[in-house]
Structure formats: C-alpha cells, structure tokens
Design an enzyme around this catalytic site. Structure first.
Site, PDB file in Angstrom:
ATOM      1  N   ASP A 131       4.518  35.918  20.589  1.00 49.29           N
ATOM      2  CA  ASP A 131       3.207  36.038  21.233  1.00 49.29           C
ATOM      3  C   ASP A 131       2.745  34.654  21.728  1.00 49.29           C
ATOM      4  OD1 ASP A 131       0.751  36.915  22.126  1.00 49.29           O
ATOM      5  OD2 ASP A 131      -0.146  37.089  20.133  1.00 49.29           O
ATOM      6  N   GLN A 242       2.740  40.273  13.575  1.00 46.45           N
ATOM      7  CA  GLN A 242       1.609  39.423  13.199  1.00 46.45           C
ATOM      8  C   GLN A 242       0.807  40.141  12.117  1.00 46.45           C
ATOM      9  OE1 GLN A 242       0.483  39.292  17.355  1.00 46.45           O
ATOM     10  NE2 GLN A 242       0.464  37.058  17.347  1.00 46.45           N
ATOM     11  N   ARG A 272      -9.575  25.605  17.666  1.00 44.68           N
ATOM     12  CA  ARG A 272      -9.876  26.876  18.325  1.00 44.68           C
ATOM     13  C   ARG A 272      -9.579  27.974  17.309  1.00 44.68           C
ATOM     14  NH1 ARG A 272      -6.663  30.790  20.647  1.00 44.68           N
ATOM     15  NH2 ARG A 272      -7.367  31.829  22.535  1.00 44.68           N
ATOM     16  N   ASP A 274      -8.702  31.146  16.535  1.00 43.98           N
ATOM     17  CA  ASP A 274      -8.101  32.237  17.299  1.00 43.98           C
ATOM     18  C   ASP A 274      -8.524  33.593  16.738  1.00 43.98           C
ATOM     19  OD1 ASP A 274      -6.028  33.250  19.203  1.00 43.98           O
ATOM     20  OD2 ASP A 274      -5.111  33.951  17.344  1.00 43.98           O
ATOM     21  N   GLU A 316     -12.962  31.578  19.376  1.00 47.70           N
ATOM     22  CA  GLU A 316     -12.353  32.399  20.418  1.00 47.70           C
ATOM     23  C   GLU A 316     -12.775  33.837  20.129  1.00 47.70           C
ATOM     24  OE1 GLU A 316      -9.017  34.825  22.401  1.00 47.70           O
ATOM     25  OE2 GLU A 316      -8.984  34.430  20.261  1.00 47.70           O
ATOM     26  N   HIS A 383      -4.837  31.524  29.243  1.00 46.92           N
ATOM     27  CA  HIS A 383      -3.516  32.136  29.096  1.00 46.92           C
ATOM     28  C   HIS A 383      -3.599  33.645  28.855  1.00 46.92           C
ATOM     29  CE1 HIS A 383      -4.959  31.763  25.070  1.00 46.92           C
ATOM     30  NE2 HIS A 383      -3.992  32.544  24.639  1.00 46.92           N
ATOM     31  N   ASP A 384      -4.812  34.163  28.591  1.00 41.58           N
ATOM     32  CA  ASP A 384      -4.958  35.592  28.328  1.00 41.58           C
ATOM     33  C   ASP A 384      -5.405  36.337  29.586  1.00 41.58           C
ATOM     34  OD1 ASP A 384      -4.135  35.726  25.663  1.00 41.58           O
ATOM     35  OD2 ASP A 384      -6.101  35.090  24.934  1.00 41.58           O
TER      36      ASP A 384
END
Ligand code: GLC
Length: 612
Positions: A131, A242, A272, A274, A316, A383-384
């Site tokens: 990922d 994950q 960050r 996540d 995030e 990036h998402d």
C-alpha cells in the site's frame, strides 16, 4: 493524584530542569486522557509507570541539536504558521531514488521555497504490495531500498540546516501482517494477540460490519479478514495485509507512543497521523472519530510536549469538516497542530468543474471555527484519490456524482479532465484519481494546454493564498501528467491511485507552473497577512464563478485573493472592501481599479493596497 510517578533524575541538570517544568505543565492532561481511556485496567498504576519510564528514557536520549530546537520552538509556538512555510510531498524512490539521492536534490526544494518536506512512508514495509509503504513491518528501520536509519538521520539534519522541517508518516492505525507483533500473534503469543482485534464469532463481525463504511469496497471489501491461524477474523479496515491495532490495550498506546518518540529523536519534526479517525472501535458505531480516538491524540500531544516539544502533529482525517475540526482540539484541550484542509481542496476541484465557488466559500467559512493556534495543511493533490464524499451535505449527491463523472471523462463540462474513477459503483459518488495537471485538462501538446495550465496555476495560487502550509505534490511544479503505465507493475495494477504517483521527470522543463509556485512562495515570505493565524475570510461577490477571500493581519497588512473559475473574462467589483487607496496585483505588478478588477479566463490575482 496526578503527580509524575518517577523521579526526574538525569545527568544533565539543565535538561532535568526543563523536563520538570514541562511535566508540571503537560503531564496532568496526558494522565487525565490516559486514565479515561484505561480506567478499567486493574494494573493502571503500573501502566502509568511504564508510560513515564518511556517518556523519560526518550527525553534523556534526545540528541543535543534537537533539544536546542525544543527550546527554540517553545519560544515560537507558531513556527509552523509562519508565512514562509511551504511544503513538498513525494515518494523518496520517485524523487531522489534513495534517501542519500534525495539529499542531493535539496537545492531543488530550496529553489521552490520549501520549508517542510513530507516524504511518503519510508519505514521498512512488508514485501510485495505494501500500500505504498503504509503496511509497515518495522517502525524502527528504514526501507532497505531507500537507505538506512543513518541515512534518514543524515537527511533530517541536512533538511534542518536549511530550515526545512521533516514530516514523517506514523501509520498508527495498523501494522503489516508481517510486523513482529503480528507474527508473534500468529505464532500464538497471547500478549501480542491482544495487540489486534481478533473476533472469533462471525455474528459479531456482522454486527460490527452493519455500522461500518468501506475504504476499498472493490479491491478489499469488508473490514475483516479471516485468518485461520488466528482462529477467527482480524480487523483490517484497509487491505487484508494491514492489521488494525487495538488501542483499548494500553500496551499498544505505549508502544506507538514509543515509535513517535523514537522517530522524533531521529529528527522528525512533524508527524502525519495516518488514518487518524480509525484508531478506536466501538460496536454500534461507524468507528470513525470516536471520543476515545481524540483522547489518544490528546494524550500523545501532551506527552510529546514533554519529551520533544519541537514536534508537531498533523491529522490525516479525510472526512467532512465537522469531523476534521475536532482533531485540532480546543485551546484548552489541544490535539493536532495541523490537519489537512481536505474539504477546501475538494471544493476547489468542484468549483473548477461547476463554475460555482459557493461550496468552497462555505468550506472556508466553516473552517473559521478552527482554534487560532492550530493550522491547516492546504493542498491541491496528494498521493490518494479525491474523496468527493467529504463534501456530502455541502453539495447535493447528484451534483457530486456528476463532478466525479466529469473528472473521470464521463460527462461533458467546461474542459476535459484526464482522470479516472476509483472505488464505488458506476453512477455513485466515486472518488477520482489523476495528477493535478491531468485533472486540469493537460494532455502534453494538446490544444487546450494553455488553459489547463491556467487552471493548475489558479488551483495552486488559491491554495498558496489560503491560511495554512501549502504543500506542493511531487511533480506538480513541472505540470507532470498521469503515469498511465502503472498497471504494468503487478503490485500496483489493482490500485488506481498509482496513476498519480509518477517518477519525477528531471528532464522536463520547469515551465510556467514552476515559476508560478516559486513566485507564490516568494510573495508569502515576510507578509504578515499570510501568517497562519490570519484565516481566509470569503467575500461575497454576485458572480458565483468569482472566488474572493481576504487575509488581514491585526497590524493592518491585507491581501485579497481573487480567482476566476470560468473560461470567460470577468470583472470583480471590490469597492465594498477596498477602502480609499489604490490596489496592486502582486502577481503581475499591475495597479488595478477596485471597481472593476479584470480577470482573464481561469485568472488569478493577489491584491494588496499599494504603498502611498
Ligand atoms: C491513508 C493513506 C493511504 C493509505 C491508508 C491506509 O489514508 O494516505 O494512502 O492507503 O492510509 O494506510
């Protein structure tokens, strides 16, 4: 009893003194949150001692240069709100190849005015699909393909020497299924089994599922993965590899705090967090942004303020603004220093598609509710995927579905974006993949390129004028377009987000966007109105295609950003706000007449009162 459970005896008497003062200030808040979270544990006093021991250990091990930064930052707590803060976000392998190679590229960042550098995950990932590095197999080691921990420290100090703050991802919601904790759990270790959510009963899985959303409904449906060796279902919000951590276990809280402290001592200045909303789970809820999740973040904030006060937290949380704002906490109960202003970003793209800046203005107005001491990370792309659902309630669903179809090239509109739909069913509000330049309509050598570049400049110019740290996404400065070849790489083929994660093209001419971004960064420097404490206040103009907002410093410095979200030349009357004197556009250097400021199609102006 909220006293610190251990004596603060350190060889360095000055540090001991500073630490004692910080403990007096922040330990009560940390302890209050920790005790609320883990009140049910009989051995709570023992956990508190463990927590205190980790904190002291890390504070004592903090390198002297970072201790000096701690002292400096305590005197300038608004360091991340300075007008000259400009960010850059990239994958290390796609930018400099390795950490050492990235060090060689720092001149590039400095030329763009960058003061904040966020390399996407660089810790040791699982093998195969990880990922994009968000499946971490070791939080204390670097991906060997990128370098070593020494290289990371080296890069951090090289960045610091240029006053560029290093931001690292803390993938706090989950570990890779190959992380030693997960491997121990798989091997039957009861201590580590408790690090994860393992449900033996399918009925319980179903009961949870009936309230949960799905992140990757097409490629990783559901929130649980059946793992026969574990004798049940493991909670896996994202991909099956994950495994979600179980924060109801105080050992998990302490271990992840220790990861933060460890990486802070390697030189990270911003974390960050996540997938921050997902940390705590409770049956019967959607398990996003629960009060306990906020207690975890609040406790981490207070604990870092003791051990490494130079460090800032960034949430995030890519959800609606009402769910993002709590991650900034309140002045009395602070959580993160920063959060992504994802609704402004999303509404900006919506505005380009519809020619209506109303939703963006509404998002900016609602964002005024943030505490003054906390700030935004503003951005155009990351990036998402772009998650339109974050605008639910701001834009009607049918309009959002149209916007998502428009960016996927499936509906006609004012220009022709080159994006792709991601996840979700056709016809629904699917999210969007694509590089900013491609979404703006750039097709290298295409007929509409000048107007696509104008849209890209407009998007970045608005983003740089908003309050917050504007972050450039890798390659946008050279108007890089989509990486259409991503699907040839087996580990990437199923995840459409790789469309907008291209290799940096160092041969490509810098071009007009590079010049524009450098100009925006330069113009922010030293301009008091651009301090993050001065929010962007929308001004209402009759034409919805015109966006206007103002930044005002209490000392009198002002800036009005004006953007034309249409393909026609338009004029804006700003006389209601402009006052008596003349105004000038910083971007073009032209004097303007405030009764009728002319804007080219997709044009942009940064207006300031002209000096008499
Ligand atoms: C965050 C990341 C995203 C990743 C997910 C799971 O949302 O930005 O790229 O897939 O977390 O770690």
């Amino acid at each position: 009893m909220s006293s610190f459970p251990l004596p603060v005896t350190l060889a360095d008497a000055d540090l001991a003194q500073r630490l004692t003062a910080r403990i007096a200030r922040h330990w009560p808040a940390a302890l209050a949150a920790f005790r609320t979270l883990y009140a049910g544990h009989a051995d709570l006093a023992l956990w508190e001692q463990k927590l205190a021991a980790r904190l002291l250990g890390s504070a004592a091990a903090r390198p002297p240069d970072l201790q000096a930064l701690d002292v400096a930052r305590q005197e300038t707590p608004d360091w991340f709100q300075q007008p000259d803060m400009v960010g850059y976000c990239t994958y290390i392998d796609r930018f400099g190849g390795t950490l050492a190679g990235t060090k060689e590229k720092l001149d590039e960042l400095s030329r763009l005015g960058v003061r904040y550098f966020h390399p996407l995950p660089l810790l040791k990932p699982r093998k195969g699909d990880s990922d994009g590095g968000f499946a971490v197999a070791d939080f204390r080691d670097v991906d060997p393909k990128l370098g070593s921990l020494d290289d990371l420290r080296d890069l951090a100090s090289a960045l610091r020497a240029r006053q560029i703050s290093l931001c690292l991802d803390i993938v706090c919601n989950h570990t890779a299924a190959e992380h030693p904790w997960a491997l121990a759990a798989l091997a039957g270790d009861p201590h580590f089994r408790q690090f994860y959510h393992v449900l033996e009963d399918k009925a319980l899985v179903d009961a949870y599922e009936s309230h949960l959303g799905q992140v990757f409904p097409q490629t990783a449906p559901g929130n649980f993965t059946h793992v026969p060796e574990m004798g049940g279902y493991v909670w896996t919000t994202f991909y099956p590899f994950q495994w979600d951590l179980n924060y109801a276990n105080p050992a998990v809280f302490i271990e992840m705090l220790d990861v933060l402290l460890f990486l802070a001592n390697q030189g990270a200045e911003v974390f960050r967090l996540d997938s921050a909303p997902f940390l705590w789970k409770r049956i019967g809820t959607d398990c996003r942004g629960l009060p306990e999740t906020h207690l975890v973040v609040r406790a981490w904030r207070a604990l870092l303020a003791i051990a490494c006060p130079a460090v800032a937290l960034k949430a995030e949380a890519i959800v609606g603004l009402a769910e993002v704002l709590p991650f900034l906490g309140t002045p009395e109960k602070p959580e993160c220093h920063l959060a992504y202003n994802n609704t402004a970003m999303t509404a900006l793209w919506a505005g380009l598609a519809t020619g209506d800046t109303g939703p963006l203005r509404r998002c900016l107005t609602d964002a005024l509710a943030r505490p003054a001491g906390a700030g935004w990370l503003t951005y155009v792309r990351c990036h998402d995927d772009i998650i339109w659902a974050a605008l639910k309630g701001v834009i009607p669903d049918d309009k959002l579905a149209w916007i998502s179809a428009f960016y996927a090239g499936q509906a006609a509109g004012p220009f022709q974006p080159d994006g792709r739909a991601f996840q979700g069913e056709p016809g629904a509000v699917r999210s969007t993949n694509g590089m900013a330049a491609s979404l703006a309509g750039l097709r290298d050598g295409g007929a509409d390129d000048a107007s696509a570049l104008a849209r890209l400049r407009l998007a970045y110019g608005v983003t740089f004028a908003l309050d917050g740290i504007p972050a450039i996404y890798m390659g946008d400065e050279r108007a890089l377009t989509n990486d259409a070849d991503y699907a040839r790489v087996p580990d990437q083929a199923l995840d459409g987000r790789w469309l907008h994660r291209p290799q940096m093209d160092w041969q490509r001419a810098e071009g007009p966007i590079h010049a524009a971004l450098s100009q925006f960064a330069r113009l922010r420097q030293g301009r008091k109105a651009m301090h993050g404490g001065n929010p962007a206040r929308p001004l209402e103009l009759p034409n919805p295609a015109l966006l206007a907002f103002e930044r005002v410093d209490q000392g009198g410095d002002r800036l009005i950003c004006l953007g034309n979200f249409s393909g026609q030349t338009l004029a804006a009357d700003l006389s209601a706000w402009a006052g008596a004197g003349g105004w000038v556009d910083l971007l073009s250097g032209e004097a303007v007449s405030v009764e009728g400021v002319i804007l080219d199609p997709w044009g942009l102006r940064w207006l300031v009162p002209s000096v008499a």
